[in-house]
Design an enzyme around this catalytic site. Structure first.
Site, PDB file in Angstrom:
ATOM      1  N   PRO A  92       0.816  -1.224   0.000  1.00 38.43           N
ATOM      2  CA  PRO A  92       0.000   0.000   0.000  1.00 38.43           C
ATOM      3  C   PRO A  92       0.846   1.269   0.000  1.00 38.43           C
ATOM      4  CG  PRO A  92      -0.395  -1.308   2.012  1.00 38.43           C
ATOM      5  CD  PRO A  92       0.567  -2.072   1.168  1.00 38.43           C
ATOM      6  N   GLU A 119       1.937  -7.811   8.391  1.00 40.81           N
ATOM      7  CA  GLU A 119       1.964  -6.372   8.651  1.00 40.81           C
ATOM      8  C   GLU A 119       3.015  -5.625   7.840  1.00 40.81           C
ATOM      9  OE1 GLU A 119       1.034  -8.519  10.878  1.00 40.81           O
ATOM     10  OE2 GLU A 119      -0.922  -7.653  11.323  1.00 40.81           O
ATOM     11  N   ARG A 157      -3.592  -7.097 -21.032  1.00 41.67           N
ATOM     12  CA  ARG A 157      -4.505  -6.481 -22.000  1.00 41.67           C
ATOM     13  C   ARG A 157      -3.791  -5.523 -22.947  1.00 41.67           C
ATOM     14  NH1 ARG A 157      -9.678  -6.693 -21.058  1.00 41.67           N
ATOM     15  NH2 ARG A 157     -10.118  -4.716 -22.063  1.00 41.67           N
ATOM     16  N   ASP A 172     -11.019   0.976 -24.085  1.00 36.40           N
ATOM     17  CA  ASP A 172     -11.346   0.818 -22.677  1.00 36.40           C
ATOM     18  C   ASP A 172     -11.333   2.168 -21.974  1.00 36.40           C
ATOM     19  OD1 ASP A 172     -11.532  -1.877 -22.755  1.00 36.40           O
ATOM     20  OD2 ASP A 172      -9.670  -2.303 -21.676  1.00 36.40           O
TER      21      ASP A 172
HETATM   22  N1  ADE Z   1      -0.912  -5.116  -0.100  1.00 39.80           N
HETATM   23  C1  ADE Z   1      -1.783  -4.714   0.843  1.00 39.80           C
HETATM   24  N2  ADE Z   1      -2.526  -3.705   0.394  1.00 39.80           N
HETATM   25  C2  ADE Z   1      -2.117  -3.439  -0.874  1.00 39.80           C
HETATM   26  C3  ADE Z   1      -2.492  -2.487  -1.853  1.00 39.80           C
HETATM   27  N3  ADE Z   1      -3.456  -1.595  -1.653  1.00 39.80           N
HETATM   28  N4  ADE Z   1      -1.842  -2.513  -3.032  1.00 39.80           N
HETATM   29  C4  ADE Z   1      -0.849  -3.401  -3.247  1.00 39.80           C
HETATM   30  N5  ADE Z   1      -0.449  -4.309  -2.364  1.00 39.80           N
HETATM   31  C5  ADE Z   1      -1.080  -4.339  -1.176  1.00 39.80           C
END
Ligand code: ADE
Length: 259
Positions: A92, A119, A157, A172
């Site tokens: 993330p 985590e 794609r 797309d």
């Molecule tokens: N791992 C946990 N959350 C994620 C996300 N939003 N994008 C990529 N990998 C992740």
């Protein structure tokens, strides 16, 4: 394109990757996916892949050793040293995935995707192993597996020849820089709701104009910031000028999700 996916859960992938467009892309030789279980690269009798973080804080952190060993078995030393093949950590905290990034990655012959879990991942993986970090959006998933599948799908794609209908990828949403307008199929009238007249007219030019206007209107209503990034013709601009802010605020607006 060859994609190596490093994961603690390889069994999560076949249900998605071995169906539909991705299956056809693999059968036709455009895509080769290899799944590698990170646990297989962990040392010791118990093949431990995660440990508690130094300094406390709870949760578990993926150890660097199995991830380095996995990448080193998949790529040769030169590719790692020269960073000639993208080694992408799914997290993330990465840059947010987009159509532009999908197009960029589609130009690569090989990708290595590392699915983070728990985590976190030991920082030395980010610093000395990964060449890139990608997030698929501002939310936290349990691991990078879904993100890896999203990336493989969107990138495949974009590989020339993968999509049957000529130019389907270019039409797309996002590839044109606009959201796609409404689409209809049979029947002409469903529960009293009719297909727009123009689509039944057989008049190709009028239909194209209508589709373009619908895409412009939908983008203007839902994602106006996209209009700043795409190239618009004079005709597009004239059409956009006819739209009023009140259109967006109209009660029961059919074009706003939940509106
Ligand atoms: N791992 C946990 N959350 C994620 C996300 N939003 N994008 C990529 N990998 C992740």
């Amino acid at each position: 394109m060859k994609v190596d996916i490093l994961t603690l859960f390889p069994e999560m992938f076949p249900g998605y990757l071995n169906r539909s467009m991705l299956q056809r892309a693999q059968n036709a030789g455009f895509l080769q996916v290899k799944l590698h279980n990170i646990r297989d690269y962990a040392r010791g009798k118990h093949r431990v892949t995660d440990e508690a973080p130094y300094g406390g804080g709870g949760g578990m952190v993926l150890k660097p050793q199995p991830l380095f060993a996995a990448v080193e078995s998949v790529l040769d030393g030169e590719d790692i040293a020269f960073k000639s093949i993208p080694v992408i950590l799914l997290t993330p905290q990465g840059r947010t995935f987009s159509q532009d990034i999908a197009e960029e990655l589609a130009g690569e012959e090989r990708l290595v995707l590392i699915c983070g879990r728990y985590e976190g991942v030991d920082e030395r993986v980010r610093e000395h192993l990964a060449t890139d970090e990608i997030s698929i959006g501002d939310y936290v998933l349990t691991g990078g597996e879904l993100a890896a599948m999203v990336i493989v799908d969107a990138v495949t794609r974009q590989i020339p020849g993968v999509l049957g209908a000529e130019g389907a990828a270019e039409r797309d949403s996002y590839a044109t820089g606009l959201l796609e307008g409404p689409q209809y199929t049979r029947p002409e009238v469903f529960r009293g709701w009719a297909v727009p007249e123009v689509l039944l007219s057989g008049h190709a030019a009028r239909i194209e104009d209508w589709k373009r206007q619908q895409a412009l209107r939908r983008t203007w209503r839902r994602r106006p910031e996209l209009l700043l990034k795409t190239s618009l013709s004079e005709e597009d601009k004239r059409f956009l000028d006819t739209l009023t802010p009140e259109d967006v605020l109209k009660a029961g607006n059919e074009d706003v999700p939940g509106g």
